[in-house]
Enzyme design. Structure first.
Site, PDB file in Angstrom:
ATOM      1  N   HIS A 357       0.833  -1.201   0.000  1.00  0.00           N
ATOM      2  CA  HIS A 357       0.000   0.000   0.000  1.00  0.00           C
ATOM      3  C   HIS A 357       0.869   1.253   0.000  1.00  0.00           C
ATOM      4  O   HIS A 357       0.709   2.146  -0.838  1.00  0.00           O
ATOM      5  CB  HIS A 357      -0.922   0.001   1.227  1.00  0.00           C
ATOM      6  CG  HIS A 357      -1.673   1.284   1.424  1.00  0.00           C
ATOM      7  ND1 HIS A 357      -3.016   1.409   1.154  1.00  0.00           N
ATOM      8  CD2 HIS A 357      -1.279   2.506   1.861  1.00  0.00           C
ATOM      9  CE1 HIS A 357      -3.408   2.646   1.408  1.00  0.00           C
ATOM     10  NE2 HIS A 357      -2.369   3.332   1.855  1.00  0.00           N
ATOM     11  N   GLU A 358       1.796   1.312   0.940  1.00  0.00           N
ATOM     12  CA  GLU A 358       2.590   2.528   1.086  1.00  0.00           C
ATOM     13  C   GLU A 358       3.528   2.759  -0.099  1.00  0.00           C
ATOM     14  O   GLU A 358       3.675   3.881  -0.588  1.00  0.00           O
ATOM     15  CB  GLU A 358       3.385   2.485   2.393  1.00  0.00           C
ATOM     16  CG  GLU A 358       2.532   2.431   3.645  1.00  0.00           C
ATOM     17  CD  GLU A 358       1.585   3.613   3.783  1.00  0.00           C
ATOM     18  OE1 GLU A 358       1.818   4.662   3.137  1.00  0.00           O
ATOM     19  OE2 GLU A 358       0.591   3.489   4.520  1.00  0.00           O
ATOM     20  N   HIS A 361       2.016   4.364  -3.058  1.00  0.00           N
ATOM     21  CA  HIS A 361       1.957   5.833  -3.060  1.00  0.00           C
ATOM     22  C   HIS A 361       3.122   6.400  -3.865  1.00  0.00           C
ATOM     23  O   HIS A 361       2.990   7.420  -4.546  1.00  0.00           O
ATOM     24  CB  HIS A 361       2.009   6.371  -1.626  1.00  0.00           C
ATOM     25  CG  HIS A 361       0.704   6.324  -0.895  1.00  0.00           C
ATOM     26  ND1 HIS A 361      -0.454   6.877  -1.388  1.00  0.00           N
ATOM     27  CD2 HIS A 361       0.370   5.797   0.314  1.00  0.00           C
ATOM     28  CE1 HIS A 361      -1.446   6.693  -0.527  1.00  0.00           C
ATOM     29  NE2 HIS A 361      -0.968   6.038   0.513  1.00  0.00           N
ATOM     30  N   TYR A 372      -3.057  14.926  -3.042  1.00  0.00           N
ATOM     31  CA  TYR A 372      -3.477  14.196  -1.844  1.00  0.00           C
ATOM     32  C   TYR A 372      -4.508  15.004  -1.054  1.00  0.00           C
ATOM     33  O   TYR A 372      -4.353  15.288   0.128  1.00  0.00           O
ATOM     34  CB  TYR A 372      -2.259  13.873  -0.991  1.00  0.00           C
ATOM     35  CG  TYR A 372      -2.467  12.704  -0.052  1.00  0.00           C
ATOM     36  CD1 TYR A 372      -2.754  11.439  -0.537  1.00  0.00           C
ATOM     37  CD2 TYR A 372      -2.355  12.862   1.322  1.00  0.00           C
ATOM     38  CE1 TYR A 372      -2.933  10.366   0.318  1.00  0.00           C
ATOM     39  CE2 TYR A 372      -2.522  11.799   2.190  1.00  0.00           C
ATOM     40  CZ  TYR A 372      -2.824  10.553   1.682  1.00  0.00           C
ATOM     41  OH  TYR A 372      -2.991   9.490   2.543  1.00  0.00           O
ATOM     42  N   GLU A 381      -5.477   7.233  -2.387  1.00  0.00           N
ATOM     43  CA  GLU A 381      -5.568   6.197  -1.359  1.00  0.00           C
ATOM     44  C   GLU A 381      -6.171   4.904  -1.924  1.00  0.00           C
ATOM     45  O   GLU A 381      -5.715   3.801  -1.591  1.00  0.00           O
ATOM     46  CB  GLU A 381      -6.415   6.689  -0.183  1.00  0.00           C
ATOM     47  CG  GLU A 381      -5.644   7.476   0.849  1.00  0.00           C
ATOM     48  CD  GLU A 381      -4.590   6.640   1.551  1.00  0.00           C
ATOM     49  OE1 GLU A 381      -4.860   5.480   1.906  1.00  0.00           O
ATOM     50  OE2 GLU A 381      -3.476   7.151   1.722  1.00  0.00           O
ATOM     51  N   ASP A 443     -12.456  12.831   4.390  1.00  0.00           N
ATOM     52  CA  ASP A 443     -11.067  12.398   4.547  1.00  0.00           C
ATOM     53  C   ASP A 443     -10.707  11.399   3.454  1.00  0.00           C
ATOM     54  O   ASP A 443     -11.483  10.500   3.134  1.00  0.00           O
ATOM     55  CB  ASP A 443     -10.889  11.749   5.925  1.00  0.00           C
ATOM     56  CG  ASP A 443      -9.449  11.328   6.191  1.00  0.00           C
ATOM     57  OD1 ASP A 443      -9.050  10.265   5.670  1.00  0.00           O
ATOM     58  OD2 ASP A 443      -8.734  12.048   6.903  1.00  0.00           O
ATOM     59  N   HIS A 445      -8.907   8.850   3.283  1.00  0.00           N
ATOM     60  CA  HIS A 445      -8.915   7.432   3.635  1.00  0.00           C
ATOM     61  C   HIS A 445     -10.332   6.853   3.605  1.00  0.00           C
ATOM     62  O   HIS A 445     -10.505   5.630   3.591  1.00  0.00           O
ATOM     63  CB  HIS A 445      -8.302   7.215   5.015  1.00  0.00           C
ATOM     64  CG  HIS A 445      -6.843   7.539   5.087  1.00  0.00           C
ATOM     65  ND1 HIS A 445      -6.379   8.802   5.385  1.00  0.00           N
ATOM     66  CD2 HIS A 445      -5.748   6.777   4.874  1.00  0.00           C
ATOM     67  CE1 HIS A 445      -5.054   8.792   5.360  1.00  0.00           C
ATOM     68  NE2 HIS A 445      -4.651   7.576   5.056  1.00  0.00           N
TER      69      HIS A 445
END
Length: 543
Positions: A357-358, A361, A372, A381, A443, A445
């Site tokens: 996931h990270e 990015h 973002y 996200e 948000d 997320h």
């Protein structure tokens, strides 16, 4: 000095007794290789060697002035080559940033799609507005912009020790008519210990805040691994280090609970790493290195992308950040992944889905660079959730089979529930199942739920079903039935849309257009896959 020798190391026995996402005997680099169907071959990206990619970038750089002229850009506008992708049929997708009178144009990025013979097929732009601000002379002093930005950081993200850097003059073109603006970076630390580099965009004539976003991309996860895995290591003198020469020289380092610096290299005498217990610093390092290896192999073997930037260079992973830090994050400035050790420093957030996931990015930053914030932030996200999930399926880990649950091993909620659900995102109590007015104010997320839900519907379809022992029940906004086209095809469509057709300002409507173009390229204008894309977007109320 003894030369470094690249090698693969198998961690066996009890070395990863606490590693629940790692299957015994998994060999990074061979699991999950996909078979490309004949019908999609011509539009899939080819695997570019570092030298071939560099050559394409040089060619684009040499002709960028002519390209700008052909696109009808103004005399003060110049193109800056950022990335290039080449399809099997010879089509080239060249991504450019833009400047105006020497100033960076935020939201001015564009992609030129060129046929094999060199003719321009089409252009995808982040803005269709003419980039020509009324003036490049600011009425507001930089000091005033910096002071305002520092106040924004203190107020909106409760950043401790907020320190505004000297503002950079830019042209803001991501929304409305292009205007002269200041981009002020405010460095600080959020309440949970996450570092922050908040960008605040201020109108240079009125002083009005236009936009804000944070460079640091955050997420959550937990590692509970078991079994044995192979790691890429190198010999350095009479010791071994966690440097993976076969994957761009990726390094895994130890921050030793600090919050700054590159970290200290892990060294080992016998090349047998970790005990499976969190009190051994090597255990988190093994998990992080494994996750990085799987993610590298996923992008290379499934999408033909060599490394996060596509340049064959590895990133780095830093473990043991801070004290009881319950998070993990990607940072473009150091091109690195950073992991905390969780509550009581006993639950390192180094699981495979977190790693994928990270690091995704980073892929997004190197390609579409989705802002973002707002709907583009939700898409940013969602992209990481989509590829994190895809990498988990790719690993074919018997101890933790791929699923459409995000962070299912974390138990942050204390009841065994995952962080996010792709089949029905609202089950987490916050995420959006469907698009609605104001989705961009949610948000990122949680607005990501729209993109996650689309991907699930496209892959598996609507309604109740059981996949790999997990029960799902995915609704649609209008009650329609959606037939899935399969995850393998869905992830290829999303990757092509991201890398060839999305820009920094893409919203959910734009994402629908991008995936329609990608599905058309890959499967044809009359394909079931293209119809599936339309049905899945309609299923999440994006029309």
């Amino acid at each position: 000095m003894t030369p470094r020798i690249s090698r693969k190391t198998r961690i066996t026995g009890t070395a990863l007794a606490a590693a629940g996402l790692l299957a015994a005997g998994i060999t990074v680099g061979t699991a999950g290789a996909s078979t490309t169907q004949t019908g999609e071959k011509s539009a899939l990206p080819i695997k570019l060697s570092a030298s071939h990619r560099a050559e394409l970038l040089r060619d684009a750089g040499a002709t960028k002035a002519q390209t700008a002229k052909e696109l009808g850009l103004g005399a003060q506008e110049k193109l800056v080559v950022k990335d290039v992708i080449k399809d099997a049929d010879g089509t080239t997708h060249t991504r450019y940033d833009r400047t105006y009178a020497g100033l960076p144009v935020l939201g001015g990025d564009l992609i030129v799609h060129t046929a094999k013979g060199g003719a321009v097929k089409s252009t995808t732009k982040a803005t269709d507005k003419s980039v020509k601000p009324p003036s490049t002379t600011a009425k507001i002093a930089p000091t005033a912009a910096a002071k305002s930005a520092q106040g924004t950081a203190t107020k909106t993200i409760s950043a401790k020790g907020a320190d505004a850097q000297t503002p950079t003059k830019v042209v803001w073109a991501a929304s409305g008519n292009p205007v002269l603006a200041y981009d002020t970076v405010v460095k600080g630390v959020k309440k949970d210990g996450t570092p922050s580099r908040l960008h605040v965009i201020t109108d240079a004539n009125s002083g009005k805040k236009l936009f804000q976003y944070d460079e640091i991309r955050t997420g959550k996860g937990e590692s509970q691994y078991s079994g044995s895995v192979e790691l890429g290591t190198e010999k350095d003198g009479n010791k071994f280090t966690l440097t993976d020469g076969e994957r761009g020289g990726h390094r895994t380092t130890n921050l030793e609970n600090s919050e700054n610096g590159e970290g200290k290299s892990f060294m080992d005498d016998d090349d047998a790493w970790g005990t499976g217990k969190p009190d051994d610093p090597q255990t988190a390092a093994v998990d992080a290195a494994y996750g990085a290896g799987v993610t590298w192999d996923y992008y290379k073997n499934v999408h033909g992308r060599s490394g996060i930037k596509g340049d064959g260079k590895g990133a780095s992973s830093r473990v043991h950040y801070g004290d009881s830090y319950v998070n993990a994050f990607w940072d473009d400035s150091c091109f690195c992944m950073t992991y905390g050790d969780g509550e009581g420093n006993k639950k390192p957030l180094t699981s495979l889905d977190v790693a994928a996931h990270e690091m995704s990015h980073g892929v997004t930053s190197a390609t579409a660079n989705l802002e973002y914030s707002g709907e583009s932030g939700g898409l940013n996200e969602a992209t990481s959730d989509i590829f994190g999930t895809s990498a988990e399926f790719y690993a074919k880990n018997d101890k933790d089979p791929g699923d459409y649950l995000i962070g299912e091993k974390i138990d942050i909620n204390g009841d065994g529930s995952p962080l996010r659900y792709m089949d029905k995102p609202s089950k987490d109590g916050n995420s959006l199942d469907f698009w609605k007015e104001g989705a961009g104010d949610v948000d990122v997320h949680y607005s990501s739920g729209i993109g996650n839900h689309f991907f699930y519907l496209l892959s598996e379809g609507s309604g109740p079903k059981e996949i790999g022992g997990v029960k799902y029940d995915s609704p649609t906004a209008d009650g329609s039935k959606v037939e899935g086209i399969g995850r393998d095809k869905a992830e290829k469509i999303w990757f092509k849309a991201l890398t060839a057709y999305m820009t920094s300002t893409t919203d959910y409507k734009g994402a629908r257009e991008a995936t329609v173009k990608a599905a058309t390229d890959l499967y044809g204008a009359d394909s079931a896959e293209l119809k599936g894309v339309g049905a899945a977007w309609t299923g999440v109320a994006v029309k």
